[in-house]
Design a protein around this motif. Structure first.
Motif, mmCIF file in Angstrom:
data_model
loop_
_atom_site.group_PDB
_atom_site.id
_atom_site.type_symbol
_atom_site.label_atom_id
_atom_site.label_comp_id
_atom_site.label_asym_id
_atom_site.label_seq_id
_atom_site.Cartn_x
_atom_site.Cartn_y
_atom_site.Cartn_z
ATOM 1 N N PHE A 188 0.871 -1.184 0.000
ATOM 2 C CA PHE A 188 0.000 0.000 0.000
ATOM 3 C C PHE A 188 0.904 1.230 0.000
ATOM 4 O O PHE A 188 2.059 1.172 0.434
ATOM 5 N N PRO A 189 0.411 2.373 -0.494
ATOM 6 C CA PRO A 189 1.266 3.567 -0.593
ATOM 7 C C PRO A 189 1.635 4.109 0.782
ATOM 8 O O PRO A 189 0.799 4.154 1.697
ATOM 9 N N LEU A 190 2.886 4.519 0.923
ATOM 10 C CA LEU A 190 3.377 5.031 2.201
ATOM 11 C C LEU A 190 3.547 6.540 2.199
ATOM 12 O O LEU A 190 3.862 7.126 3.231
ATOM 13 N N ASP A 191 3.341 7.179 1.045
ATOM 14 C CA ASP A 191 3.565 8.619 0.944
ATOM 15 C C ASP A 191 2.273 9.419 0.999
ATOM 16 O O ASP A 191 2.250 10.592 0.638
ATOM 17 N N GLU A 192 1.183 8.791 1.453
ATOM 18 C CA GLU A 192 -0.101 9.479 1.536
ATOM 19 C C GLU A 192 -0.525 9.602 2.991
ATOM 20 O O GLU A 192 -0.222 8.750 3.825
ATOM 21 N N GLN A 193 -1.241 10.688 3.286
ATOM 22 C CA GLN A 193 -1.729 10.897 4.651
ATOM 23 C C GLN A 193 -2.748 9.833 5.045
ATOM 24 O O GLN A 193 -2.685 9.250 6.120
ATOM 25 N N ASP A 194 -3.719 9.586 4.167
ATOM 26 C CA ASP A 194 -4.792 8.634 4.451
ATOM 27 C C ASP A 194 -4.620 7.415 3.556
ATOM 28 O O ASP A 194 -4.527 7.530 2.333
ATOM 29 N N VAL A 195 -4.591 6.251 4.168
ATOM 30 C CA VAL A 195 -4.404 5.008 3.440
ATOM 31 C C VAL A 195 -5.742 4.276 3.362
ATOM 32 O O VAL A 195 -6.472 4.174 4.347
ATOM 33 N N THR A 196 -6.076 3.786 2.170
ATOM 34 C CA THR A 196 -7.336 3.071 1.989
ATOM 35 C C THR A 196 -7.189 1.579 2.267
ATOM 36 O O THR A 196 -8.176 0.856 2.258
ATOM 37 N N LEU B 281 4.285 1.832 9.979
ATOM 38 C CA LEU B 281 4.940 2.726 10.929
ATOM 39 C C LEU B 281 5.860 3.737 10.255
ATOM 40 O O LEU B 281 6.315 4.690 10.900
ATOM 41 N N ARG B 282 6.161 3.557 8.977
ATOM 42 C CA ARG B 282 6.964 4.544 8.257
ATOM 43 C C ARG B 282 6.151 5.780 7.885
ATOM 44 O O ARG B 282 6.721 6.817 7.541
ATOM 45 N N ARG B 283 4.828 5.682 7.923
ATOM 46 C CA ARG B 283 3.987 6.780 7.484
ATOM 47 C C ARG B 283 4.025 7.924 8.497
ATOM 48 O O ARG B 283 4.112 7.718 9.703
ATOM 49 N N ARG B 284 3.937 9.148 7.972
ATOM 50 C CA ARG B 284 4.088 10.332 8.823
ATOM 51 C C ARG B 284 3.035 10.436 9.927
ATOM 52 O O ARG B 284 3.372 10.830 11.048
ATOM 53 N N PRO B 285 1.743 10.099 9.683
ATOM 54 C CA PRO B 285 0.780 10.216 10.780
ATOM 55 C C PRO B 285 1.132 9.343 11.984
ATOM 56 O O PRO B 285 0.966 9.768 13.134
ATOM 57 N N LEU B 286 1.641 8.134 11.749
ATOM 58 C CA LEU B 286 2.007 7.273 12.864
ATOM 59 C C LEU B 286 3.259 7.773 13.558
ATOM 60 O O LEU B 286 3.376 7.700 14.793
ATOM 61 N N LEU B 287 4.197 8.295 12.778
ATOM 62 C CA LEU B 287 5.386 8.892 13.383
ATOM 63 C C LEU B 287 5.003 10.055 14.286
ATOM 64 O O LEU B 287 5.525 10.201 15.398
ATOM 65 N N ARG B 288 4.069 10.891 13.822
ATOM 66 C CA ARG B 288 3.642 12.029 14.643
ATOM 67 C C ARG B 288 2.990 11.561 15.942
ATOM 68 O O ARG B 288 3.224 12.137 17.006
ATOM 69 N N SER B 289 2.184 10.502 15.868
ATOM 70 C CA SER B 289 1.515 9.995 17.072
ATOM 71 C C SER B 289 2.522 9.451 18.074
ATOM 72 O O SER B 289 2.434 9.714 19.279
ATOM 73 N N LEU B 290 3.494 8.675 17.602
ATOM 74 C CA LEU B 290 4.490 8.111 18.501
ATOM 75 C C LEU B 290 5.393 9.204 19.071
ATOM 76 O O LEU B 290 5.800 9.133 20.245
ATOM 77 N N THR B 291 5.707 10.217 18.266
ATOM 78 C CA THR B 291 6.504 11.333 18.758
ATOM 79 C C THR B 291 5.737 12.110 19.820
ATOM 80 O O THR B 291 6.302 12.518 20.849
ATOM 81 N N LEU B 292 4.439 12.309 19.602
ATOM 82 C CA LEU B 292 3.604 13.001 20.586
ATOM 83 C C LEU B 292 3.572 12.222 21.898
ATOM 84 O O LEU B 292 3.709 12.802 22.993
#
Length: 285
Positions: free
Chosen positions: A118-126, A140-151
């Protein structure tokens, strides 16, 4: 050939700004996107710190340009090059690194990649949640998950700083213990050295915490892992983390003041939001 006076510095892809123009740097990360314009190849290189645009030109390095032609998404690269400023028309205001780019002198493929499921460079994954969990290391490479773990990391670190300032110690208690007759069911772990016996994973380490209190550790906390062998519900995991606070010789106002200060501190330091006060409700309300 690289100038001997220009020793490359290893840095994060998302850490470069216009102040770094003129530096020779080495970046290592994953290919987020690749755009081939013939003699000009653009690569968005990604690591945990962010994205940086790499420009590969044959006149700078024929070897790097030849290697870049075979690069695809999620390849892992090491790139050494010069940090240069972008022309005003090419500045990307949506990126912290949008004012610069790195012109590659050397490009090394550290690892190739198959096409992701599945694409990893999109905010929302279908893609379905089952597929994302199967390939969790990719999700876990996707930016939204990185932001959550960083938060989550920043909340935990700021909580520790705040409670340390208030005089609290962070103390650990055992994970493997004897089962106790409390509310939820325990997970059990068979013992190898004592055949037929089991350990229990604590729902919360309450007995050990009470021992600390009796011993005179009147102010301490844990960011504790808890285990409960219960039927799953929405947003409830079989194991989870909670903040446990233990305090002696206090009254209700002390507890409210401590937690109010913690919440106010977290919102300010983590989200940069000021909370002037937290309203209090009576029981009848």
């Amino acid at each position: 050939m690289m100038d001997m006076l220009s020793v490359p510095e290893r840095t994060g892809a998302g850490a470069l700004t216009r102040r770094d123009v003129g530096r020779v740097v080495t970046l290592a990360g994953w290919v987020h996107r690749r755009r081939d314009h013939g003699n000009l190849i653009f690569i968005d290189l990604r690591d945990r710190s962010g994205l940086c645009q790499i420009v590969v030109r044959p006149e700078e390095s024929a070897e790097a340009h030849a290697a870049a032609r075979d690069v695809r998404g999620e390849y892992v690269l090491s790139i050494t090059g010069d940090v240069v400023g972008r022309e005003e028309a090419n500045v990307n205001p949506n990126l912290p690194t949008g004012e610069i780019e790195v012109v590659a002198r050397r490009l090394e493929v550290l690892n190739k990649s198959e096409v992701p499921p599945f694409p990893l460079d999109e905010q929302d994954v279908t893609a379905s949640e089952d597929l994302r969990l199967k390939y969790r290391y990719l999700d876990l490479r996707r930016r939204p998950l990185l932001r959550s773990l960083t938060l989550r990391h920043r909340i935990a670190m700021e909580t520790r700083r705040y409670l340390d300032e208030q005089g609290y110690l962070e103390l650990e208690t055992p994970m493997l213990t004897r089962s106790t007759p409390e509310g939820a069911r325990d997970y059990v772990v068979p013992s190898r050295v004592h055949p037929g016996s089991i350990y229990a994973l604590p729902q919360s380490p309450q007995l050990f915490k009470q021992i600390f209190m009796i011993a005179g550790f009147e102010k301490y906390f844990q960011i504790a892992r808890c285990f409960r062998d219960e039927d799953l519900r929405a947003d409830r995991q079989p194991e989870f983390t909670q903040l446990d606070l233990e305090m002696s010789f206090v009254d209700r106002e002390d507890v409210i003041a401590l937690i109010t200060g913690l919440i106010t501190r977290l919102w300010k330091q983590v989200l940069n939001i000021d909370i002037p006060s937290i309203p209090r409700m009576k029981y009848q309300e």
